[in-house]
Design an enzyme around this catalytic site. Structure first.
Site, mmCIF file in Angstrom:
data_model
loop_
_atom_site.group_PDB
_atom_site.id
_atom_site.type_symbol
_atom_site.label_atom_id
_atom_site.label_comp_id
_atom_site.label_asym_id
_atom_site.label_seq_id
_atom_site.Cartn_x
_atom_site.Cartn_y
_atom_site.Cartn_z
ATOM 1 N N ALA A 136 0.838 -1.206 0.000
ATOM 2 C CA ALA A 136 0.000 0.000 0.000
ATOM 3 C C ALA A 136 0.865 1.244 0.000
ATOM 4 O O ALA A 136 2.008 1.242 0.472
ATOM 5 C CB ALA A 136 -0.916 0.022 1.225
ATOM 6 N N GLU A 193 -3.217 -12.229 -4.263
ATOM 7 C CA GLU A 193 -4.673 -12.171 -4.391
ATOM 8 C C GLU A 193 -5.083 -10.718 -4.300
ATOM 9 O O GLU A 193 -4.524 -9.967 -3.506
ATOM 10 C CB GLU A 193 -5.358 -12.925 -3.244
ATOM 11 C CG GLU A 193 -5.406 -14.412 -3.422
ATOM 12 C CD GLU A 193 -4.713 -15.114 -2.275
ATOM 13 O OE1 GLU A 193 -4.430 -14.462 -1.257
ATOM 14 O OE2 GLU A 193 -4.423 -16.315 -2.405
ATOM 15 N N ASN A 244 -10.832 -4.032 -7.086
ATOM 16 C CA ASN A 244 -9.737 -3.104 -6.788
ATOM 17 C C ASN A 244 -9.020 -2.725 -8.089
ATOM 18 O O ASN A 244 -7.933 -3.207 -8.400
ATOM 19 C CB ASN A 244 -8.772 -3.743 -5.783
ATOM 20 C CG ASN A 244 -7.740 -2.755 -5.264
ATOM 21 O OD1 ASN A 244 -7.593 -1.652 -5.802
ATOM 22 N ND2 ASN A 244 -7.028 -3.143 -4.221
ATOM 23 N N TYR A 270 -0.786 -3.973 -11.198
ATOM 24 C CA TYR A 270 -0.200 -5.307 -11.351
ATOM 25 C C TYR A 270 -0.066 -5.685 -12.832
ATOM 26 O O TYR A 270 0.947 -6.246 -13.248
ATOM 27 C CB TYR A 270 -1.043 -6.359 -10.614
ATOM 28 C CG TYR A 270 -1.163 -6.129 -9.122
ATOM 29 C CD1 TYR A 270 -0.127 -5.541 -8.401
ATOM 30 C CD2 TYR A 270 -2.305 -6.503 -8.429
ATOM 31 C CE1 TYR A 270 -0.232 -5.316 -7.033
ATOM 32 C CE2 TYR A 270 -2.423 -6.289 -7.057
ATOM 33 C CZ TYR A 270 -1.385 -5.694 -6.371
ATOM 34 O OH TYR A 270 -1.497 -5.479 -5.023
HETATM 35 C C1 LIG Z 1 -2.754 0.384 -5.697
HETATM 36 C C2 LIG Z 1 -1.829 1.447 -5.111
HETATM 37 C C3 LIG Z 1 -0.655 0.769 -4.399
HETATM 38 C C4 LIG Z 1 -1.266 2.317 -6.255
HETATM 39 O O1 LIG Z 1 -0.312 3.228 -5.726
HETATM 40 P P1 LIG Z 1 0.027 4.635 -6.440
HETATM 41 O O2 LIG Z 1 1.239 5.189 -5.799
HETATM 42 O O3 LIG Z 1 -1.187 5.489 -6.458
HETATM 43 O O4 LIG Z 1 0.360 4.128 -7.922
HETATM 44 P P2 LIG Z 1 1.156 4.934 -9.070
HETATM 45 O O5 LIG Z 1 0.931 6.407 -8.934
HETATM 46 O O6 LIG Z 1 2.559 4.470 -9.098
HETATM 47 O O7 LIG Z 1 0.391 4.400 -10.362
HETATM 48 C C5 LIG Z 1 0.894 3.293 -11.096
HETATM 49 C C6 LIG Z 1 -0.255 2.656 -11.872
HETATM 50 O O8 LIG Z 1 -1.212 2.105 -10.977
HETATM 51 C C7 LIG Z 1 -2.531 2.201 -11.540
HETATM 52 N N1 LIG Z 1 -3.366 3.063 -10.708
HETATM 53 C C8 LIG Z 1 -2.996 3.690 -9.563
HETATM 54 N N2 LIG Z 1 -4.057 4.340 -9.031
HETATM 55 C C9 LIG Z 1 -5.102 4.108 -9.851
HETATM 56 C C10 LIG Z 1 -6.481 4.480 -9.805
HETATM 57 N N3 LIG Z 1 -6.973 5.244 -8.813
HETATM 58 N N4 LIG Z 1 -7.297 4.028 -10.799
HETATM 59 C C11 LIG Z 1 -6.821 3.256 -11.784
HETATM 60 N N5 LIG Z 1 -5.507 2.880 -11.893
HETATM 61 C C12 LIG Z 1 -4.678 3.292 -10.922
HETATM 62 C C13 LIG Z 1 -2.336 2.826 -12.907
HETATM 63 O O9 LIG Z 1 -2.101 1.769 -13.820
HETATM 64 C C14 LIG Z 1 -1.070 3.614 -12.697
HETATM 65 O O10 LIG Z 1 -0.405 3.893 -13.905
HETATM 66 P P3 LIG Z 1 -0.710 5.308 -14.662
HETATM 67 O O11 LIG Z 1 -0.317 6.355 -13.692
HETATM 68 O O12 LIG Z 1 0.159 5.223 -15.866
HETATM 69 O O13 LIG Z 1 -2.188 5.329 -14.936
HETATM 70 C C15 LIG Z 1 -2.600 2.395 -4.136
HETATM 71 O O14 LIG Z 1 -3.785 2.841 -4.774
HETATM 72 C C16 LIG Z 1 -2.966 1.762 -2.813
HETATM 73 O O15 LIG Z 1 -2.175 1.779 -1.859
HETATM 74 N N6 LIG Z 1 -4.196 1.219 -2.715
HETATM 75 C C17 LIG Z 1 -4.722 0.700 -1.438
HETATM 76 C C18 LIG Z 1 -4.030 -0.571 -1.034
HETATM 77 C C19 LIG Z 1 -4.262 -1.684 -2.015
HETATM 78 O O16 LIG Z 1 -5.297 -1.762 -2.671
HETATM 79 N N7 LIG Z 1 -3.263 -2.579 -2.100
HETATM 80 C C20 LIG Z 1 -3.347 -3.752 -2.926
HETATM 81 C C21 LIG Z 1 -3.883 -4.897 -2.136
HETATM 82 S S1 LIG Z 1 -3.859 -6.412 -3.108
#
Ligand SMILES: CC(C)(COP(=O)(O)OP(=O)(O)OC[C@H]1O[C@@H](n2cnc3c(N)ncnc32)[C@H](O)[C@@H]1OP(=O)(O)O)[C@@H](O)C(=O)NCCC(=O)NCCS
Length: 147
Positions: free
Chosen positions: A73, A106, A111, A118
């Protein structure tokens, strides 16, 4: 992202990481459970730090040449700035260092942010666990093979 460095999780970051876990994950691991990763030889747990502040974390368990990702996260106020992508690169590097060949995880089927992240890093959904989560949501089982 400028100023972002990754390090092994240690006890100094535990409370910050537990906070990120609680704000990010519906069924969060307790601080004690996260602490258990630090001394577990099968576990890799890393934290991303900017100016002394923990902004993201991940952990995985290694079993032979496979790695099973537990959670990852990014702190809410730091999202959408490339930190998630930097985290994935560090995770894949750490897996390679340990001679891991495949990564699996998983993820909740709804999400979309995580699934998109991923897929960008070569993970493919290979199966579904129906109603895997307590609230009845399905889990996608994703794999990145031959890393
Ligand atoms: C998923 C998560 C780790 C992404 O982190 P982040 O720092 O915002 O990601 P980045 O800025 O590096 O984005 C990388 C890619 O992730 C995807 N992404 C990130 N946020 C997104 C959103 N809100 N909607 C759609 N795609 C998204 C996109 O593919 C993005 O690439 P792009 O910028 O070219 O569109 C973050 O939203 C998070 O911590 N979520 C809650 C925890 C979670 O769900 N963990 C996974 C459990 S299995």
């Amino acid at each position: 992202m400028d100023g972002l460095n990754f390090a092994d999780l240690d006890k100094n970051y535990l409370s910050q990481v537990a906070l990120i876990e609680r704000e990010s994950i519906a069924d969060p691991w307790s601080e004690n459970l996260i602490a258990g990763l630090i001394d577990d030889s099968r576990a890799v747990a890393r934290v991303g730090v900017i100016d002394g502040e923990a902004v993201c974390y991940y952990s995985f368990y290694t079993v032979l040449d496979e790695a099973d990702v537990n959670n990852l996260a990014v702190k809410i106020c730091f999202r959408r700035r490339g930190i998630g992508a930097a985290l994935m690169m560090d995770m894949i590097d750490q897996a390679r260092l340990r001679k891991v060949l495949s990564l699996t995880l998983e993820v909740r089927s709804g999400n979309h942010a995580a699934i998109s992240l991923y897929e960008k890093f070569g993970f493919v959904a290979e199966g579904v666990r129906k109603k895997f989560y307590k609230d009845g949501e399905d889990a996608l089982i994703m794999w990145k093979r031959d890393i």
